[in-house]
Design a protein around this motif. Structure first.
Motif, PDB file in Angstrom:
ATOM      1  N   ASP A  48      18.365  -2.669 -11.246  1.00 57.29           N
ATOM      2  CA  ASP A  48      17.775  -3.748 -12.022  1.00 57.29           C
ATOM      3  C   ASP A  48      17.039  -4.765 -11.146  1.00 57.29           C
ATOM      4  OD1 ASP A  48      18.687  -2.637 -14.356  1.00 57.29           O
ATOM      5  OD2 ASP A  48      20.454  -3.919 -14.480  1.00 57.29           O
ATOM      6  N   ASP A  49      17.385  -4.854  -9.869  1.00 61.51           N
ATOM      7  CA  ASP A  49      16.761  -5.866  -9.029  1.00 61.51           C
ATOM      8  C   ASP A  49      15.760  -5.280  -8.025  1.00 61.51           C
ATOM      9  OD1 ASP A  49      18.846  -4.620  -7.714  1.00 61.51           O
ATOM     10  OD2 ASP A  49      19.386  -6.397  -6.549  1.00 61.51           O
ATOM     11  N   HIS A  50      15.334  -4.028  -8.231  1.00 65.87           N
ATOM     12  CA  HIS A  50      14.354  -3.401  -7.343  1.00 65.87           C
ATOM     13  C   HIS A  50      13.206  -2.806  -8.146  1.00 65.87           C
ATOM     14  CE1 HIS A  50      17.886  -3.461  -4.691  1.00 65.87           C
ATOM     15  NE2 HIS A  50      17.015  -3.477  -3.706  1.00 65.87           N
ATOM     16  N   ILE A  51      12.043  -2.769  -7.528  1.00 70.83           N
ATOM     17  CA  ILE A  51      10.875  -2.103  -8.102  1.00 70.83           C
ATOM     18  C   ILE A  51      10.428  -1.046  -7.100  1.00 70.83           C
ATOM     19  CG2 ILE A  51       8.478  -2.357  -8.822  1.00 70.83           C
ATOM     20  CD1 ILE A  51       9.127  -5.278  -9.505  1.00 70.83           C
ATOM     21  N   ILE A  52      10.253   0.174  -7.570  1.00 70.26           N
ATOM     22  CA  ILE A  52       9.764   1.249  -6.702  1.00 70.26           C
ATOM     23  C   ILE A  52       8.289   1.477  -7.020  1.00 70.26           C
ATOM     24  CG2 ILE A  52       9.954   3.681  -6.082  1.00 70.26           C
ATOM     25  CD1 ILE A  52      12.943   3.484  -6.723  1.00 70.26           C
ATOM     26  N   ILE A  53       7.474   1.390  -5.988  1.00 69.66           N
ATOM     27  CA  ILE A  53       6.027   1.594  -6.121  1.00 69.66           C
ATOM     28  C   ILE A  53       5.640   2.766  -5.229  1.00 69.66           C
ATOM     29  CG2 ILE A  53       3.748   0.596  -5.753  1.00 69.66           C
ATOM     30  CD1 ILE A  53       5.090  -2.181  -6.104  1.00 69.66           C
ATOM     31  N   GLU A  54       4.911   3.696  -5.798  1.00 70.50           N
ATOM     32  CA  GLU A  54       4.403   4.822  -5.016  1.00 70.50           C
ATOM     33  C   GLU A  54       2.907   4.638  -4.838  1.00 70.50           C
ATOM     34  OE1 GLU A  54       4.216   9.693  -5.139  1.00 70.50           O
ATOM     35  OE2 GLU A  54       5.157   8.606  -6.763  1.00 70.50           O
ATOM     36  N   ALA A  55       2.445   4.691  -3.614  1.00 65.88           N
ATOM     37  CA  ALA A  55       1.015   4.535  -3.328  1.00 65.88           C
ATOM     38  C   ALA A  55       0.499   5.818  -2.684  1.00 65.88           C
ATOM     39  CB  ALA A  55       0.797   3.353  -2.387  1.00 65.88           C
ATOM     40  N   ASP A  56      -0.591   6.317  -3.246  1.00 69.15           N
ATOM     41  CA  ASP A  56      -1.206   7.544  -2.753  1.00 69.15           C
ATOM     42  C   ASP A  56      -2.700   7.276  -2.603  1.00 69.15           C
ATOM     43  OD1 ASP A  56      -1.065  10.600  -2.391  1.00 69.15           O
ATOM     44  OD2 ASP A  56      -2.635  10.361  -3.894  1.00 69.15           O
ATOM     45  N   VAL A  57      -3.263   7.624  -1.477  1.00 67.79           N
ATOM     46  CA  VAL A  57      -4.681   7.393  -1.238  1.00 67.79           C
ATOM     47  C   VAL A  57      -5.472   8.586  -1.769  1.00 67.79           C
ATOM     48  CG1 VAL A  57      -6.438   6.930   0.506  1.00 67.79           C
ATOM     49  CG2 VAL A  57      -4.123   6.049   0.819  1.00 67.79           C
ATOM     50  N   VAL A  58      -6.416   8.323  -2.651  1.00 66.34           N
ATOM     51  CA  VAL A  58      -7.259   9.388  -3.205  1.00 66.34           C
ATOM     52  C   VAL A  58      -8.220   9.883  -2.120  1.00 66.34           C
ATOM     53  CG1 VAL A  58      -9.007   9.948  -4.936  1.00 66.34           C
ATOM     54  CG2 VAL A  58      -7.125   8.432  -5.527  1.00 66.34           C
ATOM     55  N   SER A  59      -8.232  11.186  -1.914  1.00 64.79           N
ATOM     56  CA  SER A  59      -9.131  11.823  -0.943  1.00 64.79           C
ATOM     57  C   SER A  59      -9.017  11.172   0.436  1.00 64.79           C
ATOM     58  CB  SER A  59     -10.578  11.798  -1.439  1.00 64.79           C
ATOM     59  OG  SER A  59     -10.710  12.553  -2.610  1.00 64.79           O
ATOM     60  N   TYR A  60      -7.783  10.998   0.887  1.00 65.66           N
ATOM     61  CA  TYR A  60      -7.509  10.308   2.155  1.00 65.66           C
ATOM     62  C   TYR A  60      -8.206  10.981   3.338  1.00 65.66           C
ATOM     63  CZ  TYR A  60      -4.630   7.883   5.688  1.00 65.66           C
ATOM     64  OH  TYR A  60      -4.189   7.115   6.741  1.00 65.66           O
ATOM     65  N   TYR A  61      -7.974  12.280   3.519  1.00 65.37           N
ATOM     66  CA  TYR A  61      -8.594  12.978   4.651  1.00 65.37           C
ATOM     67  C   TYR A  61     -10.113  12.994   4.520  1.00 65.37           C
ATOM     68  CZ  TYR A  61      -4.207  14.705   6.674  1.00 65.37           C
ATOM     69  OH  TYR A  61      -2.984  14.803   7.282  1.00 65.37           O
ATOM     70  N   ALA A  62     -10.606  13.196   3.305  1.00 68.97           N
ATOM     71  CA  ALA A  62     -12.052  13.206   3.088  1.00 68.97           C
ATOM     72  C   ALA A  62     -12.663  11.855   3.458  1.00 68.97           C
ATOM     73  CB  ALA A  62     -12.364  13.547   1.635  1.00 68.97           C
ATOM     74  N   ASN A  63     -12.020  10.777   3.032  1.00 68.69           N
ATOM     75  CA  ASN A  63     -12.542   9.454   3.360  1.00 68.69           C
ATOM     76  C   ASN A  63     -12.436   9.147   4.847  1.00 68.69           C
ATOM     77  OD1 ASN A  63     -13.672   8.157   0.976  1.00 68.69           O
ATOM     78  ND2 ASN A  63     -11.646   8.518   0.105  1.00 68.69           N
ATOM     79  N   MET A  64     -11.433   9.696   5.505  1.00 73.10           N
ATOM     80  CA  MET A  64     -11.350   9.529   6.961  1.00 73.10           C
ATOM     81  C   MET A  64     -12.518  10.245   7.628  1.00 73.10           C
ATOM     82  SD  MET A  64      -7.285   9.693   7.758  1.00 73.10           S
ATOM     83  CE  MET A  64      -7.647  10.311   9.355  1.00 73.10           C
ATOM     84  N   ILE A  65     -12.817  11.459   7.195  1.00 75.39           N
ATOM     85  CA  ILE A  65     -13.948  12.209   7.745  1.00 75.39           C
ATOM     86  C   ILE A  65     -15.232  11.407   7.567  1.00 75.39           C
ATOM     87  CG2 ILE A  65     -15.405  14.242   7.358  1.00 75.39           C
ATOM     88  CD1 ILE A  65     -12.763  15.799   6.790  1.00 75.39           C
ATOM     89  N   LEU A  66     -15.413  10.851   6.373  1.00 76.33           N
ATOM     90  CA  LEU A  66     -16.631  10.088   6.087  1.00 76.33           C
ATOM     91  C   LEU A  66     -16.672   8.775   6.866  1.00 76.33           C
ATOM     92  CD1 LEU A  66     -16.789  10.766   2.257  1.00 76.33           C
ATOM     93  CD2 LEU A  66     -18.376  11.640   3.997  1.00 76.33           C
ATOM     94  N   ASN A  67     -15.587   8.011   6.840  1.00 74.50           N
ATOM     95  CA  ASN A  67     -15.579   6.698   7.504  1.00 74.50           C
ATOM     96  C   ASN A  67     -15.667   6.804   9.017  1.00 74.50           C
ATOM     97  OD1 ASN A  67     -15.453   5.257   5.090  1.00 74.50           O
ATOM     98  ND2 ASN A  67     -13.229   5.359   5.026  1.00 74.50           N
ATOM     99  N   LEU A  68     -15.066   7.844   9.570  1.00 70.23           N
ATOM    100  CA  LEU A  68     -15.109   8.037  11.026  1.00 70.23           C
ATOM    101  C   LEU A  68     -16.295   8.891  11.464  1.00 70.23           C
ATOM    102  CD1 LEU A  68     -11.289   8.656  11.605  1.00 70.23           C
ATOM    103  CD2 LEU A  68     -12.583   6.564  12.103  1.00 70.23           C
ATOM    104  N   LYS A  69     -17.064   9.372  10.466  1.00 71.56           N
ATOM    105  CA  LYS A  69     -18.237  10.220  10.723  1.00 71.56           C
ATOM    106  C   LYS A  69     -17.870  11.433  11.586  1.00 71.56           C
ATOM    107  CE  LYS A  69     -21.625   6.490  10.172  1.00 71.56           C
ATOM    108  NZ  LYS A  69     -20.839   5.724   9.280  1.00 71.56           N
ATOM    109  N   LEU A  70     -16.816  12.115  11.157  1.00 72.40           N
ATOM    110  CA  LEU A  70     -16.331  13.278  11.896  1.00 72.40           C
ATOM    111  C   LEU A  70     -17.050  14.538  11.427  1.00 72.40           C
ATOM    112  CD1 LEU A  70     -12.506  12.526  11.786  1.00 72.40           C
ATOM    113  CD2 LEU A  70     -14.074  12.167  13.701  1.00 72.40           C
ATOM    114  N   GLU A  71     -17.749  15.172  12.330  1.00 68.09           N
ATOM    115  CA  GLU A  71     -18.421  16.430  12.029  1.00 68.09           C
ATOM    116  C   GLU A  71     -18.124  17.419  13.146  1.00 68.09           C
ATOM    117  OE1 GLU A  71     -22.491  16.001   9.832  1.00 68.09           O
ATOM    118  OE2 GLU A  71     -22.481  14.629  11.531  1.00 68.09           O
ATOM    119  N   PRO A  72     -17.986  18.691  12.806  1.00 64.91           N
ATOM    120  CA  PRO A  72     -17.791  19.685  13.856  1.00 64.91           C
ATOM    121  C   PRO A  72     -19.005  19.722  14.786  1.00 64.91           C
ATOM    122  CG  PRO A  72     -17.608  20.677  11.663  1.00 64.91           C
ATOM    123  CD  PRO A  72     -18.008  19.262  11.489  1.00 64.91           C
TER     124      PRO A  72
END
Length: 129
Positions: free
Chosen positions: A1-25
């Motif tokens: 009763d005295d706790h709240i559980i929050i789950e956070a998930d990043v949408v397209s986390y790896y994809a956004n890392m590739i884009l933000n870090l400009k990672l290309e082979p």
């Protein structure tokens, strides 16, 4: 009763890392992958949102859910293929950069929540906590 559980998930986390870090082979010309990858990632995010839109018919939501799942597999394959020596996308530096920076970022977020907000972290995974 005295706790709240929050789950956070990043949408397209790896994809956004590739884009933000400009990672290309290194096997591809600069910019050859990122423009297309950005478009696919944005389309996946839109389709995922539409799959949950209760104003759409069930049939349309199901269509967008299938589309976002297919795009997710396609997008994640870029990360996976970065570690396959049989792929044109093979570049271990790209794969390990995504893995290491991604995990460090999640850990920094967890540490910040612990220290600054006095939260308890129950679970941490590759793209959320």
């Amino acid at each position: 009763d005295d706790h709240i559980i929050i789950e956070a998930d990043v949408v397209s986390y790896y994809a956004n890392m590739i884009l933000n870090l400009k990672l290309e082979p290194r096997s591809l010309k600069e910019g050859q992958l990122l423009d297309l990858y950005k478009d696919l990632t944005q389309e996946r995010i839109k389709a995922k949102a539409k799959s949950k839109d209760q104003t759409l018919s069930t049939k349309k939501r199901e269509y967008f859910d299938k589309l976002q799942k297919a795009l997710k597999i396609l997008i994640l394959s870029v990360y996976g293929k970065s570690k396959s020596e049989y792929s044109i996308l093979y570049d271990p530096l790209v794969g390990y950069t995504i893995t290491i920076i991604g995990q460090i970022s999640i850990l920094i977020l967890a540490e910040t929540l612990l220290k600054e907000l006095s939260c308890k972290v129950l679970s941490v995974n590759t793209d959320g906590l």
